[in-house]
Design an enzyme around this catalytic site. Structure first.
Site, PDB file in Angstrom:
ATOM      1  N   LYS A 199      19.831 125.057  42.791  1.00 36.88           N
ATOM      2  CA  LYS A 199      18.456 124.637  43.059  1.00 36.88           C
ATOM      3  C   LYS A 199      18.055 123.456  42.178  1.00 36.88           C
ATOM      4  CE  LYS A 199      17.959 128.079  45.922  1.00 36.88           C
ATOM      5  NZ  LYS A 199      19.374 128.382  46.130  1.00 36.88           N
ATOM      6  N   ASP A 200      16.967 122.802  42.552  1.00 35.09           N
ATOM      7  CA  ASP A 200      16.492 121.611  41.854  1.00 35.09           C
ATOM      8  C   ASP A 200      16.024 121.933  40.437  1.00 35.09           C
ATOM      9  OD1 ASP A 200      15.868 121.421  44.892  1.00 35.09           O
ATOM     10  OD2 ASP A 200      15.971 119.355  44.221  1.00 35.09           O
TER      11      ASP A 200
END
Length: 423
Positions: free
Chosen positions: A88-89
């Site tokens: 994920k970011d």
């Protein structure tokens, strides 16, 4: 179709937009809460038995690899005992499942770390692996949007999202502040380990602090690990572990690379595969072939993973299948296996030759990195139903994407802005 004016996007193969509407500009991720990601897990994850504890990880403004290392440190275990389904970011608020080998619910309950929470949801007999998810839900806010008829331009792109956007790998795939993961992957594939280490540790980028840029440049030129260790900030743990290995084992650049977490090391090579895909997709668009317009020789991928080839005779049938969402046109990201006769994309073949990469290189890298690198088919088109709204100069977007698809690839169609305004 519209060409991107940004050098960074063109360098990473993202040369075109699907929409011709003027961009709304703006900025994504003014705060991490402007970029909310919730993973959609596969059913059955989080049962009642097994040595792997399944936990829901919520993090705010943490890069996943660093979060995992810090979680492992606090739990007193190796980071190799932690698995996850998707990366994920960093500059975001994200929720996902992770698996942790042989820890107790009591240890998780006692865990504490700023901007990270862990919640036990069950246990399993197998660890989570990359791709072991159904997709991700996104709730995003683009602030400081500009231009006339903002609502009209947003509506036009929202309508196009249901048709097709180029399914590019986004900037995060290659590194945000330092977009070089694909370069390191290329060097690993060619066995140029010293240059791979020098690039990872020593290549400076303008958006880093000047002090860090100076340390990187000195190492790139001198290859002196001890001097770099003395100056490298303690939080740059990956660089420091590589430098420490080189200080203890002079000249062992292969060993220095293997100080990195296996998943990070494998991501370098897969980033090069992603770069090849982006370039080949842009080549197709440049040649005037649409995302949903089959031409003889195209490969199709169906929802069950089956592939087929477009011929002049079956184009009418294929066009119906594409319109009904039964399949998609795909490009193959090469790996260690030779492609079947007649399936290799000419643009990918030419790129491999330009970069002096062969399938044997992928086989060697597979052993070095301990990853498969079999190659994979990827659809060239991204389609999603977007729920959009405009309030003054803020545009809010909600949508769901399958695994491996990038929310910034959707946002860039709205913004058409400098890619650094999306990270």
């Amino acid at each position: 179709m519209k060409e991107s004016p940004y050098a960074l996007e063109r360098e990473l193969g993202m040369q075109y937009y699907a929409t011709d509407t003027p961009g709304i500009g703006g900025r994504l991720r003014t705060t991490p809460e402007d970029f909310i990601v919730k993973e959609i897990p596969r059913e059955g994850k989080g049962g009642n038995t097994g040595p792997y504890l399944i936990c829901r990880l919520t993090k705010n403004n943490w890069e996943l690899q660093h979060a995992v290392k810090e979680i492992a440190k606090r739990l007193g275990i190796s980071h190799r005992r932690i698995g996850w389904a998707g990366t994920k970011d960093k500059n975001a608020k994200t929720t996902q499942l992770i698996s942790i080998f042989k820890v107790t619910p009591e240890e998780i309950a006692a865990f504490s770390l700023k901007d990270i929470t862990l919640e036990v949801v069950g246990s399993a007999n197998e660890q989570l692996s990359l791709g072991d998810l159904l997709g991700n839900r996104f709730d995003l806010a683009i602030r400081e949007a500009e231009g006339e008829d903002l609502a009209g331009r947003v509506a036009a792109v929202t309508g196009a999202a249901g048709e097709a956007f180029p399914n590019y790998f986004g900037l995060q795939r290659f590194g945000v502040i330092r977009p070089l993961t694909h370069r390191i992957g290329e060097l690993i594939l060619r066995g140029e380990y010293e240059e791979a280490v020098a690039t990872y540790v020593g290549l400076a980028f303008p958006h880093e602090q000047e002090r860090i840029q100076d340390v990187r440049r000195h190492f790139f030129l001198s290859r002196d690990p001890l001097l770099a260790l003395k100056e490298m900030p303690t939080q740059m743990s990956f660089e420091r572990s590589m430098l420490s290995h080189l200080h203890t084992n002079p000249g062992d650049y292969a060993g220095a690379l293997q100080q990195l977490p296996p998943k990070l090391l494998s991501m370098f090579v897969s980033a090069f595969q992603s770069y090849l895909f982006n370039c080949a997709l842009s080549d197709r668009l440049k040649n005037g072939h649409g995302l949903s317009e089959p031409v003889p020789g195209d490969r199709l991928i169906f929802s069950n993973g089956r592939t087929d080839t477009v011929t002049a005779a079956n184009i009418p049938t294929v066009t119906i299948h594409l319109a009904r969402g039964r399949c998609g046109i795909a490009l193959f990201m090469p790996g260690k296996d030779e492609p079947a006769p007649g399936t290799e994309n000419a643009a990918v073949r030419d790129l491999l030759a330009t970069h002096r990469i062969t399938h044997d290189n992928f086989r060697t890298a597979s052993v070095f990195v301990h990853a498969k690198f079999d190659g994979a088919w990827r659809p060239i088109a991204m389609k999603t139903a977007v729920e959009s709204s405009v309030e003054e100069n803020t545009v809010c977007l909600k949508f769901t994407l399958p695994p491996g698809h990038y929310a910034t690839t959707v946002c860039r169609e709205y913004m058409k802005a400098d890619p650094l305004r999306m990270v």
